[in-house]
Design an enzyme around this catalytic site. Structure first.
Site: not given
Length: 723
Positions: A68, A71-72, A117, A154, A175, A211, A450, A466
């Site tokens: 990582d 990559y950074d 569906i 699904k 959608r 999705e 409180c 509080c």
């Protein structure tokens, strides 16, 4: 039944033999100011290709090539080059950090209808669907006994259409009503698993349905962050995904852990100009292979089956594994595999005849509220919890459920003794969606004090807090952890586990108590030695004269992070000046709006917070005053001016911005009506020049800019003054 081959494809975004940033990439770079524009463009192109490859390996194949941190460094270098040379960033990986905020979501028409569906929760309805399919295929001249189905999860997220043109990401939409949806192009662009450019040989135009969801582990972590900040957590991952995707600021979307699965082709257009256009696969099963080749992430729990009974078994197996998945599903989708057969079956006005959703039974139950307790979080937020007569919900015994906040209690009208419905989904905290039988008198009265420290409770919209601040024991753990953070006082060795140990040992009852700790007390604790005890005491001693901005950031003032703390310190110079500033004075500070000013004022008006600060001072913790950079009320040479830089200058853009800011100016990244000057170096960006023309903003080349500064006694380039 069969499963798709492993995700992946021989095609790559970057060839490791040709691109040095794919395998074992170098992370030391020469200064951007020493590069020619041609060299910067070439390096940026290689970095973009390599970062796309790393994104695919990490987010789609879950098989990263580099650490990582590496990559950074590559990503930061690409950002630096694009900024310094004003390089075009359309579909660059750096666009994933978010673009400019939108005024509103537009509406776009889908390339093909996004239908619902038909669904049911019983097996007989699924078998009836199969009979209709076979009958329809026989009537159309197909052999009804040769009907294969593709079964897939699904997903319980937010459905989107994503369009690629010539392999490049073009737009995305929700959608909506199935014909039109909200334009969420910039929001979806920030999702790491959505490629900005497709791999391989895609068609001229490809529209896919996916999705968008929030992984369950990321959802839990994100909700914890919201609670820590005193904000309302999301009820479930689907609400989190939907609420995030409709954010108008893409930069906000980029900070939230969204992901995506693609599962259907909506349009596949080859284009007349292509000599050898890729043909659309003849089956849905083969479309998944194409997704792999293009670098589009799809679910791994997909199977192709030969009859409906195998599909029913698939559903049962997936339901048994449901809690082990890192995404929410509420059933399975069973769809005819062959595209020609799908076309023969057609669709109704709302749903295709060739697909059916076999849903899982709802995970709810009914029980009685035996009591209601109120928990106090580390931000002071009060959360009511229903204590329940234990009940089985989806195979798990549930005895407690969140009621979210006092407004939710009022909306439900719930009280002790009522019969309520409990909803549970995976790792989501069980909650009460409704009262099914009212057995009590009235509604639970939320406490006005409180339950931990007795301080008054204040309402903020639907939430309750509080007001004890740093004096409330329930908030103390968080206060200490915040104080020790790297972007605050940076106290090494004071993590959550040690804070909890110090609190349980009775050594720290308030924030100032940290500075009373002794080596002997610490060394006597389990897991401590004299060296670790000495180290912590030395770390704390080193913070007795902290920078003012670090002190302010460490206090944990709501809405005040490191950037705002720095702005406050620079503006006011001394702690007492910040503590005594009224709301109007606070709003005069850059980065402080009405809500932040109110948060700051409320924090310093709380007696417990004032007492904690005084306790710190009594123990020798006194933040250093800051030179505000002016002599009395004398303005700095560039006070009140706002600059935007574009193109290649003799120094990096960051150095130019820092230089004008040091002399009182503001430096922003985009041209607006508030911009005073656009400074344009070599090969400036056309969009900024165009914005400057439309806003009537003067444009200075570097020579004219140097003359402008010289007239005000400022040398150019930076460093000429011996800075």
């Amino acid at each position: 039944m069969t499963s798709p081959p492993p995700a992946g494809s021989p095609s790559r975004h970057a060839d490791p033999d040709e691109n040095p940033y794919v395998e074992a990439p170098p992370t030391e770079f020469e200064p951007a100011s020493e590069l020619s524009r041609d060299a910067a463009e070439a390096q940026a192109a290689a970095l973009r290709a390599a970062i796309r490859e790393h994104d695919h390996r990490y987010y789609v194949e879950a098989d990263p090539l580099i650490a990582d941190e590496t990559y950074d460094r590559l990503f930061t270098r690409l950002q630096e080059l694009e900024e310094a040379f004003d390089l075009p960033t359309e579909n660059s990986p750096t666009r994933r950090v978010g673009g400019e905020p939108l005024d509103a979501l537009g509406t776009v028409e889908h390339v093909a209808p996004m239908r619902s569906i038909d669904n049911a929760t019983d097996a007989d309805a699924v078998r009836a669907f199969d009979e209709r399919v076979r009958g329809g295929l026989e009537a159309a001249g197909f052999d009804p006994h040769e009907t294969a189905y593709v079964c897939e999860p699904k997903f319980d997220g937010l459905s989107v259409e994503v369009v690629y043109e010539d392999g490049e990401y073009a737009r995305a939409a929700t959608r909506g009503d199935g014909i039109e949806g909200d334009d969420v192009t910039e929001q979806v662009r920030t999702i790491r698993s959505v490629p900005g450019r497709l791999r391989g040989d895609p068609p001229a135009r490809l529209a896919v349905r996916g999705e968008v969801y929030m992984p369950r582990n990321a959802f839990s972590a994100y909700n914890e962050e919201l609670i820590e900040r005193g904000e309302e957590p999301f009820a479930n991952p689907r609400n989190a995904a939907a609420g995030t995707l409709r954010q108008l600021d893409p930069a906000v979307v980029a900070t939230r852990p969204l992901d995506v699965f693609f599962f259907d082709v909506m349009a596949w257009e080859t284009g007349d100009e292509e000599a050898d256009p890729p043909e659309r696969p003849e089956t849905h099963w083969e479309e998944f292979d194409a997704f792999d080749a293009f670098g589009l992430r799809r679910a791994d729990r997909v199977e192709r089956v030969g009859d409906i009974e195998d599909a029913l078994e698939y559903r049962d197996r997936l339901m048994a594994d449901r809690d082990d998945l890192n995404y929410e599903i509420d059933g399975v989708v069973i769809a005819v595999d062959d595209r020609a057969k799908r076309e023969a079956l057609g669709s109704t006005a709302r749903a295709p005849r060739w697909a059916f959703a076999y849903k899982f039974p709802p995970r709810t139950a009914t029980t009685t509220v035996d009591g209601i307790t109120v928990q106090v979080g580390r931000t002071g937020r009060l959360t009511p919890v229903a204590e329940l007569s234990p009940v089985d919900v989806g195979g798990v015994s549930v005895s407690r459920a969140t009621l979210h906040n006092p407004a939710e209690i009022e909306a439900l009208g719930v009280n002790v003794g009522d019969r309520v419905r409990i909803y549970r989904a995976g790792d989501v905290i069980p909650y009460v969606p409704e009262v099914v039988e009212k057995r009590s008198e009235g509604t639970y009265a939320f406490p006005e004090a409180c339950p931990v420290c007795g301080a008054p409770v204040e309402r903020d919209g639907p939430l309750a807090f509080c007001t004890g601040g740093l004096g409330c024991p329930a908030q103390l753990d968080r206060a200490i952890e915040h104080w020790a953070r790297r972007d605050a006082l940076d106290v090494e060795g004071l993590g959550p586990e040690r804070v909890e140990q110090l609190r349980e040992a009775g050594l720290v009852e308030s924030l100032p108590d940290l500075y009373d700790l002794t080596v002997e007390e610490l060394a006597a604790l389990d897991g401590w030695g004299e060296t670790s005890a000495e180290n912590l005491v030395a770390e704390l001693d080193a913070t007795r004269d902290p920078p003012l901005d670090a002190f302010l950031a460490g206090l944990g003032i709501p809405d005040v992070g490191a950037t705002t703390a720095r702005a406050l310190a620079t503006h006011f110079g001394e702690l007492d000046a910040v503590m005594d500033a009224d709301a109007d004075a606070l709003r005069a500070v850059d980065d402080v709006g009405p809500e932040v000013a109110s948060s700051i004022r409320d924090f310093f008006d709380t007696p417990e917070n004032r007492a904690a600060i005084e306790g710190l001072r009594e123990r020798g913790v006194e933040p250093e005053a800051v030179d505000t950079g002016s002599d009395g009320d004398a303005p700095l040479p560039l006070d009140g001016l706002t600059f935007v830089f574009t193109g290649s200058l003799s120094v990096t853009r960051g150095a130019a911005q820092a230089h004008v800011e040091a002399h009182g100016a503001n430096a922003t990244s985009s041209v607006s009506g508030n911009t005073d000057y656009l400074v344009a170096g070599e090969s400036p960006g056309r969009s900024k020049r165009s914005d400057a023309d439309s806003e009537g903003v003067p444009v200075l080349d570097e020579d004219a800019f140097a003359e402008f500064l010289a007239e005000r006694g400022i040398e150019w380039p930076p460093g000429a003054e011996g800075e």
